[in-house]
Motif scaffolding. Structure first.
Motif, PDB file in Angstrom:
ATOM      1  N   MET A 175       0.835  -1.174   0.000  1.00  0.00           N
ATOM      2  CA  MET A 175       0.000   0.000   0.000  1.00  0.00           C
ATOM      3  C   MET A 175       0.884   1.242   0.000  1.00  0.00           C
ATOM      4  SD  MET A 175      -2.862  -1.354   0.030  1.00  0.00           S
ATOM      5  CE  MET A 175      -2.998  -3.109  -0.046  1.00  0.00           C
ATOM      6  N   PRO A 176       0.673   2.132  -0.928  1.00  0.00           N
ATOM      7  CA  PRO A 176       1.494   3.336  -0.992  1.00  0.00           C
ATOM      8  C   PRO A 176       1.325   4.240   0.233  1.00  0.00           C
ATOM      9  CG  PRO A 176       0.413   2.938  -3.082  1.00  0.00           C
ATOM     10  CD  PRO A 176      -0.179   1.990  -2.096  1.00  0.00           C
ATOM     11  N   VAL A 177       2.447   4.757   0.706  1.00  0.00           N
ATOM     12  CA  VAL A 177       2.462   5.736   1.790  1.00  0.00           C
ATOM     13  C   VAL A 177       2.952   7.041   1.185  1.00  0.00           C
ATOM     14  CG1 VAL A 177       3.471   6.371   4.011  1.00  0.00           C
ATOM     15  CG2 VAL A 177       2.932   3.973   3.521  1.00  0.00           C
ATOM     16  N   CYS A 178       2.208   8.109   1.414  1.00  0.00           N
ATOM     17  CA  CYS A 178       2.518   9.408   0.819  1.00  0.00           C
ATOM     18  C   CYS A 178       2.793  10.426   1.907  1.00  0.00           C
ATOM     19  CB  CYS A 178       1.349   9.894  -0.029  1.00  0.00           C
ATOM     20  SG  CYS A 178       0.841   8.702  -1.262  1.00  0.00           S
ATOM     21  N   TYR A 179       3.943  11.048   1.819  1.00  0.00           N
ATOM     22  CA  TYR A 179       4.282  12.162   2.697  1.00  0.00           C
ATOM     23  C   TYR A 179       3.996  13.432   1.914  1.00  0.00           C
ATOM     24  CZ  TYR A 179       6.481   8.832   5.778  1.00  0.00           C
ATOM     25  OH  TYR A 179       6.703   7.783   6.625  1.00  0.00           O
ATOM     26  N   ILE A 180       3.014  14.180   2.364  1.00  0.00           N
ATOM     27  CA  ILE A 180       2.642  15.422   1.708  1.00  0.00           C
ATOM     28  C   ILE A 180       3.187  16.570   2.546  1.00  0.00           C
ATOM     29  CG2 ILE A 180       0.737  16.911   1.012  1.00  0.00           C
ATOM     30  CD1 ILE A 180      -0.821  14.443   0.298  1.00  0.00           C
ATOM     31  N   THR A 181       4.089  17.342   1.946  1.00  0.00           N
ATOM     32  CA  THR A 181       4.687  18.483   2.623  1.00  0.00           C
ATOM     33  C   THR A 181       4.021  19.750   2.100  1.00  0.00           C
ATOM     34  OG1 THR A 181       6.780  17.280   2.742  1.00  0.00           O
ATOM     35  CG2 THR A 181       6.845  19.644   3.190  1.00  0.00           C
ATOM     36  N   LEU A 182       3.492  20.522   3.025  1.00  0.00           N
ATOM     37  CA  LEU A 182       2.796  21.764   2.682  1.00  0.00           C
ATOM     38  C   LEU A 182       3.632  22.960   3.103  1.00  0.00           C
ATOM     39  CD1 LEU A 182      -0.659  20.675   4.113  1.00  0.00           C
ATOM     40  CD2 LEU A 182      -0.034  20.755   1.705  1.00  0.00           C
ATOM     41  N   SER A 183       3.691  23.958   2.244  1.00  0.00           N
ATOM     42  CA  SER A 183       4.366  25.200   2.600  1.00  0.00           C
ATOM     43  C   SER A 183       3.373  26.128   3.293  1.00  0.00           C
ATOM     44  CB  SER A 183       4.917  25.880   1.337  1.00  0.00           C
ATOM     45  OG  SER A 183       3.850  26.425   0.584  1.00  0.00           O
ATOM     46  N   GLU A 184       3.867  27.273   3.723  1.00  0.00           N
ATOM     47  CA  GLU A 184       2.974  28.243   4.354  1.00  0.00           C
ATOM     48  C   GLU A 184       1.923  28.760   3.370  1.00  0.00           C
ATOM     49  OE1 GLU A 184       6.768  30.279   3.053  1.00  0.00           O
ATOM     50  OE2 GLU A 184       6.303  28.513   4.248  1.00  0.00           O
ATOM     51  N   ASN A 185       2.147  28.561   2.069  1.00  0.00           N
ATOM     52  CA  ASN A 185       1.160  28.954   1.059  1.00  0.00           C
ATOM     53  C   ASN A 185      -0.051  28.026   1.045  1.00  0.00           C
ATOM     54  OD1 ASN A 185       2.976  30.934   0.363  1.00  0.00           O
ATOM     55  ND2 ASN A 185       3.749  29.854  -1.426  1.00  0.00           N
ATOM     56  N   LYS A 186       0.110  26.820   1.543  1.00  0.00           N
ATOM     57  CA  LYS A 186      -0.979  25.834   1.642  1.00  0.00           C
ATOM     58  C   LYS A 186      -0.915  25.229   3.040  1.00  0.00           C
ATOM     59  CE  LYS A 186      -3.043  25.967  -2.226  1.00  0.00           C
ATOM     60  NZ  LYS A 186      -4.367  26.547  -2.243  1.00  0.00           N
ATOM     61  N   GLN A 187      -1.283  26.010   4.019  1.00  0.00           N
ATOM     62  CA  GLN A 187      -1.090  25.664   5.433  1.00  0.00           C
ATOM     63  C   GLN A 187      -1.724  24.347   5.866  1.00  0.00           C
ATOM     64  OE1 GLN A 187      -0.362  27.882   8.597  1.00  0.00           O
ATOM     65  NE2 GLN A 187       1.365  28.450   7.361  1.00  0.00           N
ATOM     66  N   GLN A 188      -2.990  24.124   5.518  1.00  0.00           N
ATOM     67  CA  GLN A 188      -3.659  22.923   6.004  1.00  0.00           C
ATOM     68  C   GLN A 188      -4.698  22.487   4.987  1.00  0.00           C
ATOM     69  OE1 GLN A 188      -5.388  23.328   9.880  1.00  0.00           O
ATOM     70  NE2 GLN A 188      -5.434  21.138  10.210  1.00  0.00           N
TER      71      GLN A 188
END
Length: 139
Positions: free
Chosen positions: A1-14
């Protein structure tokens, strides 16, 4: 099962819960193949944050998945599909990496049912059953 780490910048906070589910759907479509059919319930997401000046895009996606030949030879095209769909959906820049590895996977629930990453290929699935590494339910 794929595991995805999604990193968000302050431009896309949450991201909202709906956005997270929609991203799972986009990633599943990007990784789906005849060898391993995927839908959003097969995708795990880990959300993390970073500073945009340390990133290549507003949102970055690192995908760790099993090595399947169809994925291997089309990984750049798949990463581009995911980046394009996410960028369009969230209206921001997106960079995607697909890291394929030879991994093992199993999940067991409290009732003793065991779940493996069963192949959709009937020959491989048969070999998995013979080896005792296929999904089963306790009676």
């Amino acid at each position: 099962m794929p595991v995805c780490y999604i990193t968000l910048s302050e431009n896309k906070q949450q991201l909202t819960k709906k956005q997270m589910q929609d991203l799972r759907e986009i990633i599943a479509k990007g990784l789906d193949s005849n060898s391993r059919k995927l839908d959003r319930t097969h995708i795990t997401i880990r959300e993390q944050y970073s500073s945009r000046d340390c990133m290549l895009a507003d949102i970055e996606i690192d995908i760790f998945s099993q090595l399947y030949l169809r994925r291997l030879f089309s990984r750049d095209k798949r990463a581009n599909f995911i980046s394009g769909k996410v960028s369009e959906y969230l209206n921001c820049c997106c960079a995607t990496w697909i890291n394929m590895e030879i991994v093992g996977y199993s999940r067991v629930n409290v009732g003793g049912d065991a779940f493996y990453s069963d192949s959709d290929n009937s020959i491989i699935r048969f070999i998995q059953k013979v080896r005792g590494i296929s999904t089963y339910k306790q009676n």
